[in-house]
Scaffold this motif. Sequence first.
Motif, PDB file in Angstrom:
ATOM      1  N   GLN A  38       2.725  -1.289   0.579  1.00  0.00           N
ATOM      2  CA  GLN A  38       1.664  -2.291   0.527  1.00  0.00           C
ATOM      3  C   GLN A  38       2.100  -3.600   1.179  1.00  0.00           C
ATOM      4  O   GLN A  38       1.304  -4.259   1.848  1.00  0.00           O
ATOM      5  N   LYS A  41       1.817  -3.097   4.917  1.00  0.00           N
ATOM      6  CA  LYS A  41       0.420  -3.170   5.339  1.00  0.00           C
ATOM      7  C   LYS A  41      -0.058  -4.618   5.368  1.00  0.00           C
ATOM      8  O   LYS A  41      -0.731  -5.043   6.305  1.00  0.00           O
ATOM      9  N   ALA A  42       0.280  -5.367   4.319  1.00  0.00           N
ATOM     10  CA  ALA A  42      -0.152  -6.764   4.240  1.00  0.00           C
ATOM     11  C   ALA A  42       0.474  -7.591   5.351  1.00  0.00           C
ATOM     12  O   ALA A  42      -0.195  -8.448   5.951  1.00  0.00           O
ATOM     13  N   HIS A  72      -4.424  -6.010  -0.360  1.00  0.00           N
ATOM     14  CA  HIS A  72      -3.411  -4.966  -0.177  1.00  0.00           C
ATOM     15  C   HIS A  72      -2.235  -5.164  -1.132  1.00  0.00           C
ATOM     16  O   HIS A  72      -1.644  -4.198  -1.596  1.00  0.00           O
TER      17      HIS A  72
END
Length: 180
Positions: A38, A41-42, A72
């Motif tokens: 995560q 992704k962020a 996210h």
Amino acid sequence: MKTAGGDGRVDLGSSSVERDLGVHIDNELKFSKHVETQANKANKILGLVRRPYEYLDQESMRMLFIALVRPHLEFAKCAWSPRLEKDKKLIGGVLRRATKCVPGLKDLEYEERLKVMKIPSMCYRRVRGDMIEVYKFMHGVYNCKNPLELNQQSGTRGHCYKLKKNACKTSLRQHFFTEL
């Protein structure tokens, strides 16, 4: 997969990490892989947000972070909560990077950047979310069995909502929502 003879049985393989409903969990019940995924992704989305703009003011960066990046970092936070310091730093690092993207704020301390941008820290948001969930359970907002117990033996001052703190034998259980 191999069959173990003619009786139709199949040997199952093992894996160190499984994904269920979008949340990665390893065989030691840690969410480090999920946090890493995560945060990556962020960070990618933060880069995509930052790249097309020559100048990002505080309010624009704040709105873009809240709308595109923070979801996210908080995905399925009801199911997991970072208990390891490295996971907390990884999540907080995305917010640190986002606040440094705003011109004029790069040289300020992290807490000052948060105040100027009017964004709470990720740690504060986790604690606040947990307190909101406790309130909802204690006041019957959810139509289910309450996982939290009140401490009936204590003479509390001011209110009757003192929670019972159970003893935990493992560090895994210490960080469950009901053991806060």
